[in-house]
Design an enzyme around this catalytic site. Structure first.
Site, mmCIF file in Angstrom:
data_model
loop_
_atom_site.group_PDB
_atom_site.id
_atom_site.type_symbol
_atom_site.label_atom_id
_atom_site.label_comp_id
_atom_site.label_asym_id
_atom_site.label_seq_id
_atom_site.Cartn_x
_atom_site.Cartn_y
_atom_site.Cartn_z
ATOM 1 N N GLU A 101 40.299 -25.626 -46.371
ATOM 2 C CA GLU A 101 40.521 -24.194 -46.156
ATOM 3 C C GLU A 101 41.377 -23.609 -47.266
ATOM 4 O O GLU A 101 41.068 -22.542 -47.805
ATOM 5 C CB GLU A 101 41.167 -23.961 -44.790
ATOM 6 C CG GLU A 101 41.152 -22.512 -44.333
ATOM 7 C CD GLU A 101 42.375 -21.702 -44.764
ATOM 8 O OE1 GLU A 101 42.400 -20.494 -44.495
ATOM 9 O OE2 GLU A 101 43.298 -22.291 -45.372
ATOM 10 N N GLU A 102 42.439 -24.293 -47.639
ATOM 11 C CA GLU A 102 43.341 -23.759 -48.660
ATOM 12 C C GLU A 102 42.706 -23.806 -50.052
ATOM 13 O O GLU A 102 43.126 -23.075 -50.947
ATOM 14 C CB GLU A 102 44.658 -24.540 -48.668
ATOM 15 C CG GLU A 102 45.462 -24.464 -47.381
ATOM 16 C CD GLU A 102 46.079 -23.106 -47.125
ATOM 17 O OE1 GLU A 102 45.830 -22.164 -47.906
ATOM 18 O OE2 GLU A 102 46.815 -22.975 -46.135
ATOM 19 N N ASP A 157 44.752 -19.445 -36.800
ATOM 20 C CA ASP A 157 45.571 -19.547 -38.008
ATOM 21 C C ASP A 157 46.799 -18.676 -37.814
ATOM 22 O O ASP A 157 46.950 -18.010 -36.783
ATOM 23 C CB ASP A 157 44.771 -19.100 -39.232
ATOM 24 C CG ASP A 157 45.213 -19.787 -40.520
ATOM 25 O OD1 ASP A 157 46.401 -20.140 -40.624
ATOM 26 O OD2 ASP A 157 44.378 -19.947 -41.418
ATOM 27 N N HIS A 175 53.097 -19.863 -47.042
ATOM 28 C CA HIS A 175 52.777 -20.557 -48.287
ATOM 29 C C HIS A 175 54.012 -20.990 -49.063
ATOM 30 O O HIS A 175 53.885 -21.466 -50.196
ATOM 31 C CB HIS A 175 51.838 -19.725 -49.177
ATOM 32 C CG HIS A 175 50.418 -19.772 -48.712
ATOM 33 N ND1 HIS A 175 49.351 -19.540 -49.551
ATOM 34 C CD2 HIS A 175 49.879 -20.024 -47.495
ATOM 35 C CE1 HIS A 175 48.219 -19.651 -48.876
ATOM 36 N NE2 HIS A 175 48.514 -19.942 -47.615
ATOM 37 N N ASP A 193 51.429 -23.601 -41.387
ATOM 38 C CA ASP A 193 50.060 -23.183 -41.701
ATOM 39 C C ASP A 193 49.280 -24.411 -42.155
ATOM 40 O O ASP A 193 49.460 -24.876 -43.276
ATOM 41 C CB ASP A 193 50.122 -22.120 -42.807
ATOM 42 C CG ASP A 193 48.786 -21.751 -43.398
ATOM 43 O OD1 ASP A 193 47.763 -22.041 -42.780
ATOM 44 O OD2 ASP A 193 48.779 -21.166 -44.512
#
Length: 367
Positions: free
Chosen positions: A212-213, A235, A329, A180
């Protein structure tokens, strides 16, 4: 195609690029695009933008894949030389203790560290079943003092990422760090490679976005300048084919790309994306015509850049397209190379179907 996507994905997974510190990832992507004969520009936030000019009479298309990754940032250096850190992005606390990390000191210099995990022999029965809050965790790089840490180049604000790894698993599956969204960056590279040699396409803007994160805002500046008619965000999609995820949907690794029908984030932001119906029809019809299996997802608890891009200008027709991924994640995520290839083929097929007869007029909606 799959070999190129594999090579790009693996190379990108090994490049540290915490949200807000994406420079090394951007330089790699810029170099690869230059080798393909595609010019790029970088905006003030750090988004890398490659535009492939097409038919100006057709709706323009912006595709986004974010090049940043989640991680940590040094907030304090203890007198002992141990480091305290803040989370950057949705880092799961239960997946942190005992992880190997990499401190990024700038100019390509890195330093290994270990997120400490209290010795099992010294833990109480209560501690054995407790998730330790990140505020209580510390990172051990081997330093004997704060002065030694500073002399090595560590300071408040130093970026920290999971130690980069790539694992080639069975059945064409890849495991490792920052699947990711580096896998989607590889897909976007392959799309750009194919699009530059195709005719009768709309203008395509490939945006490798930042931040983005951190807060999903990186792509907004690109969208404000580009003013696209269509935004396709690339994504991961949550794979639900493991015992702990079956109740969340029916998205399987190796079963093809995923079209998001609904996303909503209820923690901290009331935002999400319901895709434009013309784009849903576009991708489903392209998948049917090319006999590409297309999975669907609908979920709460995550959102993407389209949540904000859709509000730019007079409004942008948006859709989230993705690839199934497991263990998101965490330090070791998993994807399937066949899904990345089929997602790429579907994107190419869909973009080619945006012709003079394609309409985004909401009065034409068939619901």
């Amino acid at each position: 195609m799959q070999d190129r996507i594999k090579r790009w994905t693996e190379a990108l997974m090994m490049i540290p690029g915490l949200s807000g510190f994406e420079g090394n990832v951007r330089r790699y992507l810029k170099s690869e695009l230059k080798a393909l004969g595609i010019n790029t520009k970088t905006d003030m936030l750090g988004n890398l933008i490659a535009t492939i000019e097409g038919d100006a009479s057709l709706p323009s298309v912006m595709l986004i894949a974010h090049m940043d990754q989640l991680g940590l940032i040094v907030r304090k250096i203890e007198a002992s030389g141990l480091l305290r850190a803040e989370r950057v992005g949705g880092v799961p606390e239960r997946a942190l203790a005992a992880q190997e990390v990499l401190l990024c000191l700038g100019q390509g210099r890195t330093l290994p560290g270990i997120i400490a995990n209290k010795s099992h022999h010294a833990t109480t029965p209560e501690e054995k079943y407790r998730v330790v809050p990140y505020q209580e965790l510390y990172i051990d790089c081997g330093f004997a003092s704060a002065a030694e840490a500073v002399a090595a180049g560590v300071n408040v604000g130093t970026p920290i990422v999971y130690a980069p790894r790539v694992l080639e698993l069975a059945n064409g599956r890849l495991g490792g760090t920052s699947v990711d969204d580096r896998a989607a960056c590889a897909v976007l590279l392959e799309l750009a490679r194919a699009a530059k040699d195709l005719r009768r396409l709309p203008t395509i803007h490939c945006v490798f976005s930042v931040l983005e994160e951190f807060n999903l805002r990186g792509a907004i500046t690109a969208a404000q300048v580009i003013q696209p008619d269509i935004c396709i965000q690339l994504d991961l999609a949550l794979a639900t084919d493991t015992p702990d995820m079956g109740h969340r949907g029916d998205v399987r690794l190796g079963a093809g790309p995923v079209m998001s029908m609904f996303s909503f984030h209820g923690r901290g932001t009331l935002n999400g994306c319901i895709p434009h119906p013309a784009l849903v029809h576009l991708f489903q019809s392209a998948a049917d015509a090319e006999t590409i299996p297309l999975q669907r997802s609908a979920h709460i608890g995550a959102l993407t850049e389209t949540s904000y891009v859709q509000l730019v200008g007079k409004g942008v027709a948006c859709i989230d397209m993705g690839f199934p991924a497991r263990y998101t994640h965490s330090a070791l995520e998993v994807c399937d190379l066949a899904d990345l290839e089929s997602l790429t083929r579907l994107l190419i097929a869909a973009v080619r179907r945006i012709d003079a007869g394609f309409s985004l007029d909401r009065d034409d909606d068939i619901e």
